[in-house]
Design an enzyme around this catalytic site. Structure first.
Site, PDB file in Angstrom:
ATOM      1  N   PHE A  43      29.820  32.135  51.965  1.00 45.75           N
ATOM      2  CA  PHE A  43      30.074  33.126  50.915  1.00 45.75           C
ATOM      3  C   PHE A  43      31.103  32.507  49.975  1.00 45.75           C
ATOM      4  O   PHE A  43      32.269  32.331  50.360  1.00 45.75           O
ATOM      5  CB  PHE A  43      30.623  34.380  51.601  1.00 45.75           C
ATOM      6  CG  PHE A  43      30.976  35.533  50.712  1.00 45.75           C
ATOM      7  CD1 PHE A  43      30.014  36.485  50.378  1.00 45.75           C
ATOM      8  CD2 PHE A  43      32.278  35.721  50.263  1.00 45.75           C
ATOM      9  CE1 PHE A  43      30.347  37.592  49.600  1.00 45.75           C
ATOM     10  CE2 PHE A  43      32.617  36.818  49.478  1.00 45.75           C
ATOM     11  CZ  PHE A  43      31.646  37.757  49.153  1.00 45.75           C
ATOM     12  N   ALA A  44      30.668  32.158  48.753  1.00 43.19           N
ATOM     13  CA  ALA A  44      31.526  31.355  47.885  1.00 43.19           C
ATOM     14  C   ALA A  44      32.034  32.161  46.693  1.00 43.19           C
ATOM     15  O   ALA A  44      31.414  32.176  45.617  1.00 43.19           O
ATOM     16  CB  ALA A  44      30.769  30.113  47.424  1.00 43.19           C
ATOM     17  N   LEU A  45      33.182  32.807  46.904  1.00 38.46           N
ATOM     18  CA  LEU A  45      33.794  33.623  45.850  1.00 38.46           C
ATOM     19  C   LEU A  45      35.079  32.964  45.342  1.00 38.46           C
ATOM     20  O   LEU A  45      35.255  32.752  44.141  1.00 38.46           O
ATOM     21  CB  LEU A  45      34.097  35.027  46.403  1.00 38.46           C
ATOM     22  CG  LEU A  45      34.781  36.018  45.466  1.00 38.46           C
ATOM     23  CD1 LEU A  45      33.870  36.366  44.288  1.00 38.46           C
ATOM     24  CD2 LEU A  45      35.161  37.307  46.217  1.00 38.46           C
ATOM     25  N   GLN A  55      56.148  35.619  73.100  1.00 36.74           N
ATOM     26  CA  GLN A  55      57.487  35.901  73.634  1.00 36.74           C
ATOM     27  C   GLN A  55      57.439  36.087  75.155  1.00 36.74           C
ATOM     28  O   GLN A  55      58.310  35.602  75.872  1.00 36.74           O
ATOM     29  CB  GLN A  55      58.034  37.171  72.948  1.00 36.74           C
ATOM     30  CG  GLN A  55      59.529  37.348  73.105  1.00 36.74           C
ATOM     31  CD  GLN A  55      60.329  36.281  72.352  1.00 36.74           C
ATOM     32  OE1 GLN A  55      59.806  35.628  71.457  1.00 36.74           O
ATOM     33  NE2 GLN A  55      61.563  36.078  72.751  1.00 36.74           N
ATOM     34  N   GLU A 101      39.672  37.718  52.883  1.00 42.14           N
ATOM     35  CA  GLU A 101      38.966  38.978  52.569  1.00 42.14           C
ATOM     36  C   GLU A 101      39.927  40.009  51.955  1.00 42.14           C
ATOM     37  O   GLU A 101      39.821  41.207  52.198  1.00 42.14           O
ATOM     38  CB  GLU A 101      38.220  39.518  53.791  1.00 42.14           C
ATOM     39  CG  GLU A 101      37.186  38.507  54.284  1.00 42.14           C
ATOM     40  CD  GLU A 101      35.954  39.112  54.913  1.00 42.14           C
ATOM     41  OE1 GLU A 101      35.705  40.307  54.746  1.00 42.14           O
ATOM     42  OE2 GLU A 101      35.227  38.340  55.565  1.00 42.14           O
ATOM     43  N   SER A 112      47.065  41.229  52.652  1.00 39.33           N
ATOM     44  CA  SER A 112      47.634  42.553  52.986  1.00 39.33           C
ATOM     45  C   SER A 112      48.118  43.267  51.721  1.00 39.33           C
ATOM     46  O   SER A 112      47.972  44.487  51.586  1.00 39.33           O
ATOM     47  CB  SER A 112      48.795  42.393  53.972  1.00 39.33           C
ATOM     48  OG  SER A 112      48.293  42.010  55.235  1.00 39.33           O
TER      49      SER A 112
HETATM   50  C1  LIG Z   1      40.755  29.791  56.465  1.00 38.98           C
HETATM   51  C2  LIG Z   1      40.310  30.484  55.222  1.00 38.98           C
HETATM   52  C3  LIG Z   1      38.972  30.846  55.086  1.00 38.98           C
HETATM   53  C4  LIG Z   1      38.535  31.462  53.926  1.00 38.98           C
HETATM   54  N1  LIG Z   1      37.191  31.759  53.776  1.00 38.98           N
HETATM   55  C5  LIG Z   1      36.729  32.187  52.563  1.00 38.98           C
HETATM   56  C6  LIG Z   1      35.312  32.320  52.334  1.00 38.98           C
HETATM   57  O1  LIG Z   1      34.488  32.109  53.226  1.00 38.98           O
HETATM   58  N2  LIG Z   1      34.904  32.674  51.079  1.00 38.98           N
HETATM   59  C7  LIG Z   1      35.772  32.923  50.067  1.00 38.98           C
HETATM   60  O2  LIG Z   1      35.321  33.227  48.959  1.00 38.98           O
HETATM   61  N3  LIG Z   1      37.126  32.809  50.259  1.00 38.98           N
HETATM   62  C8  LIG Z   1      37.609  32.434  51.478  1.00 38.98           C
HETATM   63  N4  LIG Z   1      38.978  32.298  51.687  1.00 38.98           N
HETATM   64  C9  LIG Z   1      39.880  32.543  50.581  1.00 38.98           C
HETATM   65  C10 LIG Z   1      40.734  33.801  50.748  1.00 38.98           C
HETATM   66  O3  LIG Z   1      39.939  34.937  50.586  1.00 38.98           O
HETATM   67  C11 LIG Z   1      41.878  33.694  49.742  1.00 38.98           C
HETATM   68  O4  LIG Z   1      42.764  32.704  50.242  1.00 38.98           O
HETATM   69  C12 LIG Z   1      42.593  35.018  49.538  1.00 38.98           C
HETATM   70  O5  LIG Z   1      41.764  35.896  48.846  1.00 38.98           O
HETATM   71  C13 LIG Z   1      43.915  34.868  48.783  1.00 38.98           C
HETATM   72  O6  LIG Z   1      43.755  34.103  47.635  1.00 38.98           O
HETATM   73  P1  LIG Z   1      44.755  32.872  47.341  1.00 38.98           P
HETATM   74  O7  LIG Z   1      44.801  32.057  48.583  1.00 38.98           O
HETATM   75  O8  LIG Z   1      44.308  32.205  46.103  1.00 38.98           O
HETATM   76  O9  LIG Z   1      46.154  33.555  47.172  1.00 38.98           O
HETATM   77  P2  LIG Z   1      46.731  34.222  45.818  1.00 38.98           P
HETATM   78  O10 LIG Z   1      45.750  35.167  45.256  1.00 38.98           O
HETATM   79  O11 LIG Z   1      47.263  33.152  44.940  1.00 38.98           O
HETATM   80  O12 LIG Z   1      47.944  35.067  46.410  1.00 38.98           O
HETATM   81  C14 LIG Z   1      49.214  34.488  46.731  1.00 38.98           C
HETATM   82  C15 LIG Z   1      50.174  35.616  47.100  1.00 38.98           C
HETATM   83  O13 LIG Z   1      50.334  36.505  45.980  1.00 38.98           O
HETATM   84  C16 LIG Z   1      50.017  37.831  46.357  1.00 38.98           C
HETATM   85  N5  LIG Z   1      49.411  38.531  45.230  1.00 38.98           N
HETATM   86  C17 LIG Z   1      48.403  38.107  44.431  1.00 38.98           C
HETATM   87  N6  LIG Z   1      48.116  39.030  43.499  1.00 38.98           N
HETATM   88  C18 LIG Z   1      48.943  40.084  43.731  1.00 38.98           C
HETATM   89  C19 LIG Z   1      49.136  41.358  43.119  1.00 38.98           C
HETATM   90  N7  LIG Z   1      48.392  41.782  42.092  1.00 38.98           N
HETATM   91  N8  LIG Z   1      50.099  42.173  43.632  1.00 38.98           N
HETATM   92  C20 LIG Z   1      50.837  41.791  44.694  1.00 38.98           C
HETATM   93  N9  LIG Z   1      50.713  40.598  45.320  1.00 38.98           N
HETATM   94  C21 LIG Z   1      49.779  39.758  44.839  1.00 38.98           C
HETATM   95  C22 LIG Z   1      49.055  37.691  47.538  1.00 38.98           C
HETATM   96  O14 LIG Z   1      49.019  38.862  48.357  1.00 38.98           O
HETATM   97  C23 LIG Z   1      49.650  36.495  48.246  1.00 38.98           C
HETATM   98  O15 LIG Z   1      50.710  36.908  49.048  1.00 38.98           O
HETATM   99  C24 LIG Z   1      39.450  31.730  52.890  1.00 38.98           C
HETATM  100  C25 LIG Z   1      40.799  31.394  53.047  1.00 38.98           C
HETATM  101  C26 LIG Z   1      41.230  30.772  54.180  1.00 38.98           C
HETATM  102  C27 LIG Z   1      42.681  30.399  54.290  1.00 38.98           C
END
Ligand SMILES: Cc1cc2nc3c(=O)[nH]c(=O)nc-3n(C[C@H](O)[C@H](O)[C@H](O)COP(=O)(O)OP(=O)(O)OC[C@H]3O[C@@H](n4cnc5c(N)ncnc54)[C@H](O)[C@@H]3O)c2cc1C
Length: 382
Positions: free
Chosen positions: A123-125, A335, A362, A365
């Protein structure tokens, strides 16, 4: 909501528990160190019908309801989150989307392969520049007659280097969520590149990849759903996907509980098992409460889906609580294990590493809180 499992649900849970104990638990640490689960596990999951739950039998699915799906994911998650994630993505995010939005031809082409485990999906989003802000993705699909040319890059894609088909979200129109379209792209298409990401904190057994699209050509028949409705496809997949992450987290927390209770009864300090100390029992009971609460929130989502009621906010609630609970449970279990929890001869360190990503993917938090807050107030605080 009836909390008593049906005969069918009880049977599928027993089958998943037995499979997990025999085919996953003994190998999980080895797969974690090798940074790869044994791929033969995919065919075995397919054979048992675990890759076809909730998919109609006419497309090779194994039927079953969403609670049965959660029960299986809890068991798989108890054994190894890497295996659970393979199912959550290939079946939960992709096969279910094909079942909901696909044409008859797409269903007949992809579903029997995906449900049997003959093929795997990703799933490539997410992109390098857009994670939480997925609606602003920049991968482009440009129409050329009855074909599309896709260019761009995707980041952190689970199953990325193993998948036979990628559900790709690309921009075909205006800025924002209304300009996104979904495509089912075979991964052997010319111009499709992929690179595995190594050095992950957890989920090491899973193939997480970066994908590159260099003018990848797909026919219009590869489009999943209407043009401009790709974001709807993605959000619908993630609403159910969050329930499946939550079910996997219940599995992690349960594994933590079972390991910690067993260890606390065996390990002696000051001449007595550590289980006889109130502060250790507090750690164990905190884990137990997290397991029960996370499970009930997860089952509620499954029940709402089965009854055709709105469930997206409840799914965010379940995912938020269960993912944070899994991290807490793993930390508490570590722990209980003391210094032995810090070495990988014992499983709790891996549970903590695997649990940590659950609060990130997905929807982090923070993003779940914004979704819940928007549902409560009607105000979009993104
Ligand atoms: C092991 C792994 C597997 C994954 N598998 C998939 C997959 O199969 N397909 C896919 O499409 N993606 C996948 N992902 C991607 C994952 O969904 C993203 O990492 C996630 O959505 C967060 O995006 P980011 O890492 O770019 O963090 P960012 O969006 O840059 O966020 C960084 C920080 O800022 C906070 N933040 C961002 N915007 C806001 C806001 N408006 N208000 C408050 N806080 C905010 C976030 O909560 C976080 O703490 C995977 C990630 C990992 C690590």
């Amino acid at each position: 909501m009836n909390l008593e499992l049906s005969e069918e649900q009880t049977a599928v849970r027993a089958l998943a528990a037995e499979f997990t104990d025999r085919e996953i638990v003994p190998f999980a640490a080895e797969w974690d160190r090798a940074e790869s689960v044994d791929r033969s596990v995919i065919g075995k999951l397919g054979k048992l019908g675990f890759l076809g739950l909730t998919i109609p039998e006419e497309y090779g699915g194994s039927g079953g309801d969403h609670l049965a799906y959660c029960l299986v994911l809890e068991e798989l998650g108890r054994g190894d989150s890497s295996v659970r994630g393979i199912v959550s993505v290939s079946l939960g995010l992709v096969a279910k989307s094909v079942n909901s939005y696909g044409t008859e031809e797409q269903k007949q082409h992809w579903l029997p392969r995906l449900t049997s485990g003959e093929a795997l999906a990703c799933f490539a989003l997410t992109e390098p520049g857009t994670g939480s802000d997925a609606a602003n993705l920049t991968t482009r699909a440009v129409r050329e007659g009855d074909h599309w040319l896709i260019s761009g890059a995707k980041m952190f894609i689970t199953n990325g280097t193993w998948a036979d088909v990628a559900l790709v979200f690309a921009r075909t129109g205006e800025a924002g969520h209304k300009g996104v379209t979904a495509f089912l792209v075979p991964t052997d298409s010319p111009g499709f590149g992929r690179r595995e990401i190594h050095g992950k904190l957890g989920l090491r057994g899973q193939a997480t990849a970066e994908l590159v699209f260099d003018n990848v050509r797909v026919p219009d028949s590869a489009r999943l759903g209407p043009e401009g409705k790709g974001f709807t496809v993605a959000m619908a997949a993630l609403a159910k996907g969050r329930m499946s992450v939550a079910a996997g987290c219940v599995g992690i927390a349960r594994a933590c509980l079972e390991a910690a209770v067993g260890y606390a009864k065996e390990r002696e300090q000051f001449g007595k098992p550590i289980a006889s100390y109130q502060l250790v029992q507090e750690l164990l009971s905190d884990i137990a409460v997290d397991v029960e609460a996370a499970r009930l929130l997860t089952w509620r989502v499954a029940d709402l889906i089965e009854r055709g009621l709105p469930f997206a906010t409840e799914s965010s609630v379940a995912k938020l609580f269960a993912s944070e609970a899994a991290v807490r449970a793993a930390n508490n279990a570590l722990q209980v294990f003391g210094g032995y929890g810090f070495i990988d001869e014992y499983p709790v360190g891996k549970y903590l590493r695997d649990a940590r990503v659950m609060t990130l993917y997905e929807g982090t938090s923070q993003i779940q809180k914004l979704l819940i807050g928007r549902a409560l107030t009607g105000v979009n605080a993104f």
